[in-house]
Motif scaffolding. Structure first.
Motif, PDB file in Angstrom:
ATOM      1  N   UNK A   1       0.612  -0.865  -0.035  1.00  0.00           N
ATOM      2  CA  UNK A   1       0.283   0.134  -0.014  1.00  0.00           C
ATOM      3  C   UNK A   1       0.434   1.119  -0.038  1.00  0.00           C
ATOM      4  N   UNK A   2       1.820   0.996   0.338  1.00  0.00           N
ATOM      5  CA  UNK A   2       2.731   1.777   0.480  1.00  0.00           C
ATOM      6  C   UNK A   2       3.308   2.350  -0.897  1.00  0.00           C
ATOM      7  N   UNK A   3       3.612   1.122  -1.587  1.00  0.00           N
ATOM      8  CA  UNK A   3       4.464   1.998  -3.016  1.00  0.00           C
ATOM      9  C   UNK A   3       3.149   2.340  -3.770  1.00  0.00           C
ATOM     10  N   UNK A   4       2.203   1.420  -3.328  1.00  0.00           N
ATOM     11  CA  UNK A   4       0.706   2.204  -4.469  1.00  0.00           C
ATOM     12  C   UNK A   4       1.065   3.591  -4.398  1.00  0.00           C
ATOM     13  N   UNK A   5       1.209   3.803  -3.080  1.00  0.00           N
ATOM     14  CA  UNK A   5       0.811   5.362  -2.522  1.00  0.00           C
ATOM     15  C   UNK A   5       2.136   6.441  -3.453  1.00  0.00           C
ATOM     16  N   UNK A   6       2.804   5.810  -3.710  1.00  0.00           N
ATOM     17  CA  UNK A   6       4.003   6.368  -4.116  1.00  0.00           C
ATOM     18  C   UNK A   6       3.854   5.561  -5.784  1.00  0.00           C
ATOM     19  N   UNK A   7       2.899   5.366  -6.280  1.00  0.00           N
ATOM     20  CA  UNK A   7       2.527   5.334  -7.375  1.00  0.00           C
ATOM     21  C   UNK A   7       2.731   4.209  -8.664  1.00  0.00           C
ATOM     22  N   UNK A   8       3.570   3.466  -7.442  1.00  0.00           N
ATOM     23  CA  UNK A   8       4.281   2.203  -8.441  1.00  0.00           C
ATOM     24  C   UNK A   8       2.698   1.210  -8.492  1.00  0.00           C
ATOM     25  N   UNK A   9       3.926   0.298  -9.767  1.00  0.00           N
ATOM     26  CA  UNK A   9       2.473  -0.569 -10.399  1.00  0.00           C
ATOM     27  C   UNK A   9       2.512  -1.754  -9.709  1.00  0.00           C
ATOM     28  N   UNK A  10       1.431  -2.189  -9.209  1.00  0.00           N
ATOM     29  CA  UNK A  10       1.179  -3.154  -9.085  1.00  0.00           C
ATOM     30  C   UNK A  10       0.513  -4.353  -9.190  1.00  0.00           C
ATOM     31  N   UNK A  11       1.361  -5.391  -9.575  1.00  0.00           N
ATOM     32  CA  UNK A  11       0.397  -6.824 -10.611  1.00  0.00           C
ATOM     33  C   UNK A  11       0.926  -7.748  -8.934  1.00  0.00           C
ATOM     34  N   UNK A  12      -0.581  -8.629  -9.099  1.00  0.00           N
ATOM     35  CA  UNK A  12      -0.203  -9.732  -7.886  1.00  0.00           C
ATOM     36  C   UNK A  12      -1.358 -10.514  -8.708  1.00  0.00           C
ATOM     37  N   UNK A  13      -1.256 -11.824  -9.064  1.00  0.00           N
ATOM     38  CA  UNK A  13      -1.407 -13.312  -8.456  1.00  0.00           C
ATOM     39  C   UNK A  13      -1.884 -14.374  -7.089  1.00  0.00           C
ATOM     40  N   UNK A  14      -3.204 -14.694  -7.030  1.00  0.00           N
ATOM     41  CA  UNK A  14      -3.464 -14.457  -4.964  1.00  0.00           C
ATOM     42  C   UNK A  14      -4.820 -16.181  -5.531  1.00  0.00           C
ATOM     43  N   UNK A  15      -4.342 -16.927  -4.874  1.00  0.00           N
ATOM     44  CA  UNK A  15      -5.196 -17.690  -4.487  1.00  0.00           C
ATOM     45  C   UNK A  15      -6.463 -16.966  -3.696  1.00  0.00           C
ATOM     46  N   UNK A  16      -6.544 -16.452  -3.189  1.00  0.00           N
ATOM     47  CA  UNK A  16      -6.999 -15.595  -1.820  1.00  0.00           C
ATOM     48  C   UNK A  16      -7.904 -14.797  -2.725  1.00  0.00           C
ATOM     49  N   UNK A  17      -8.893 -14.876  -3.220  1.00  0.00           N
ATOM     50  CA  UNK A  17     -10.018 -14.124  -4.250  1.00  0.00           C
ATOM     51  C   UNK A  17      -9.899 -12.711  -2.668  1.00  0.00           C
ATOM     52  N   UNK A  18     -10.499 -12.854  -1.456  1.00  0.00           N
ATOM     53  CA  UNK A  18     -10.324 -11.216  -0.942  1.00  0.00           C
ATOM     54  C   UNK A  18      -9.818 -10.867  -0.164  1.00  0.00           C
ATOM     55  N   UNK A  19      -7.429 -11.082  -0.922  1.00  0.00           N
ATOM     56  CA  UNK A  19      -6.939 -10.551  -0.446  1.00  0.00           C
ATOM     57  C   UNK A  19      -6.841 -10.047  -1.977  1.00  0.00           C
ATOM     58  N   UNK A  20      -7.111 -10.531  -3.378  1.00  0.00           N
ATOM     59  CA  UNK A  20      -7.723  -9.080  -4.656  1.00  0.00           C
ATOM     60  C   UNK A  20      -8.550  -8.251  -4.474  1.00  0.00           C
ATOM     61  N   UNK A  21      -9.290  -8.584  -3.946  1.00  0.00           N
ATOM     62  CA  UNK A  21     -10.801  -7.640  -3.672  1.00  0.00           C
ATOM     63  C   UNK A  21     -10.318  -6.291  -2.923  1.00  0.00           C
ATOM     64  N   UNK A  22      -8.988  -6.411  -1.643  1.00  0.00           N
ATOM     65  CA  UNK A  22      -9.064  -6.031  -0.327  1.00  0.00           C
ATOM     66  C   UNK A  22      -8.057  -4.947  -1.201  1.00  0.00           C
ATOM     67  N   UNK A  23      -7.248  -5.552  -1.870  1.00  0.00           N
ATOM     68  CA  UNK A  23      -5.645  -4.735  -2.329  1.00  0.00           C
ATOM     69  C   UNK A  23      -6.111  -4.073  -3.866  1.00  0.00           C
ATOM     70  N   UNK A  24      -7.055  -4.650  -5.349  1.00  0.00           N
ATOM     71  CA  UNK A  24      -6.968  -4.322  -6.054  1.00  0.00           C
ATOM     72  C   UNK A  24      -7.521  -3.425  -6.600  1.00  0.00           C
ATOM     73  N   UNK A  25      -7.731  -2.811  -7.425  1.00  0.00           N
ATOM     74  CA  UNK A  25      -8.893  -1.659  -8.772  1.00  0.00           C
ATOM     75  C   UNK A  25      -9.087  -2.469  -9.630  1.00  0.00           C
ATOM     76  N   UNK A  26      -7.967  -3.393 -10.506  1.00  0.00           N
ATOM     77  CA  UNK A  26      -8.756  -3.724 -11.313  1.00  0.00           C
ATOM     78  C   UNK A  26      -8.648  -5.021 -11.758  1.00  0.00           C
ATOM     79  N   UNK A  27      -9.148  -6.009 -12.426  1.00  0.00           N
ATOM     80  CA  UNK A  27      -8.555  -7.024 -12.249  1.00  0.00           C
ATOM     81  C   UNK A  27      -8.615  -8.289 -13.582  1.00  0.00           C
ATOM     82  N   UNK A  28      -7.967  -9.411 -14.372  1.00  0.00           N
ATOM     83  CA  UNK A  28      -8.188 -10.048 -15.011  1.00  0.00           C
ATOM     84  C   UNK A  28      -8.558 -10.912 -15.007  1.00  0.00           C
TER      85      UNK A  28
END
Length: 244
Positions: free
Chosen positions: A194-221
């Motif tokens: 989240x600190x990196x996101x605030x510094x405009x880092x682009x973050x790509x996440x793969x996780x089996x935890x859908x809750x984690x994707x929902x909590x952290x991500x803005x967009x998703x494929x």
């Protein structure tokens, strides 16, 4: 390339040659290979996938095992070259894709911090300056002089994440790395992300935890059998994926 985008993927295809037969030993494999009796079939890991990721976005990839998620991350990070299509990225990339990649498991954690740092292009002087910060974040000081082959997967993840995020890359790629740590460490990782996101880092996440994707991500494929099934708002894509 559009100046608003950090990553542009156009018509990406990735093919692998897979052995059609189950062989009992490496000797049998090479014997069939040299006598040209080994049969292969074409496996399509990604099939004509196109999408863009904007700078500063937090982008998730969801899909079942074998859907092409990790292959896509390796293409974005430059580890793999696609069979067809083009990938364009802007800025530095810190990939946390394979647990233990860039480490020599026979060496101690102390030695591996410098080894992994050099793999990522950091000087010894820089690693000297950041050493205590890496160790403090990983909470592994008492195990610094233990060979990493004696580490659990969670301990390896702590060291790997601490090194990869010691600077603010333009693009951070995280593949299931948060799944192996304990809950306390996952919270620390998410806070740093989240600190990196605030510094405009682009973050790509793969996780089996859908809750984690929902909590952290803005967009998703959503990838399914190598094809792009859906892309858009993370909540909408995750809801559709869970209901499929």
């Amino acid at each position: 390339m559009n100046v608003e985008n950090a990553i542009e993927l156009k018509n990406i295809e990735m093919h692998f040659n897979m052995s059609k037969e189950k062989l009992e030993s490496l000797k049998e494999y090479f014997l069939r290979l040299v006598t040209r009796k080994l049969m292969f079939e074409d496996f399509v890991a990604l099939d004509n996938v196109s999408f863009n990721i904007k700078k500063g976005d937090v982008f998730g990839l969801v899909g079942l095992n074998g859907s092409g998620k990790s292959t896509m991350l390796k293409i974005i990070s430059g580890i793999l070259t696609p069979t067809k299509g083009t990938v364009e990225t802007v800025g530095t990339i810190a990939p946390l894709i394979e647990l233990g990649a860039g480490f020599d498991m026979d060496l101690t954690a102390r030695e591996n911090i410098y080894l992994n740092g050099s793999v990522l292009g950091y000087s010894k002087k820089f690693m000297d300056e950041k050493f205590d910060e890496i160790v403090e974040f990983s909470e592994m000081r008492e195990f610094l002089d233990t060979p990493m082959k004696n580490y659990s997967s969670g301990m390896v993840a702590r060291i790997g994440f601490a090194i990869a995020t010691i600077t603010k890359p333009d693009i951070l790629i995280v593949d299931e790395i948060l799944a192996v740590g304990d809950f306390h460490f996952q919270e620390k990782c998410e806070k740093r992300i989240n600190e990196m996101i605030n510094d405009d880092t682009t973050v790509i996440i793969v996780s089996h935890s859908i809750e984690q994707i929902e909590r952290l991500c803005k967009h998703c494929a959503w990838l399914e059998k190598g094809k792009l099934k859906m892309i858009g708002d993370a909540q909408e894509v995750c809801t559709a994926y869970k209901n499929s």
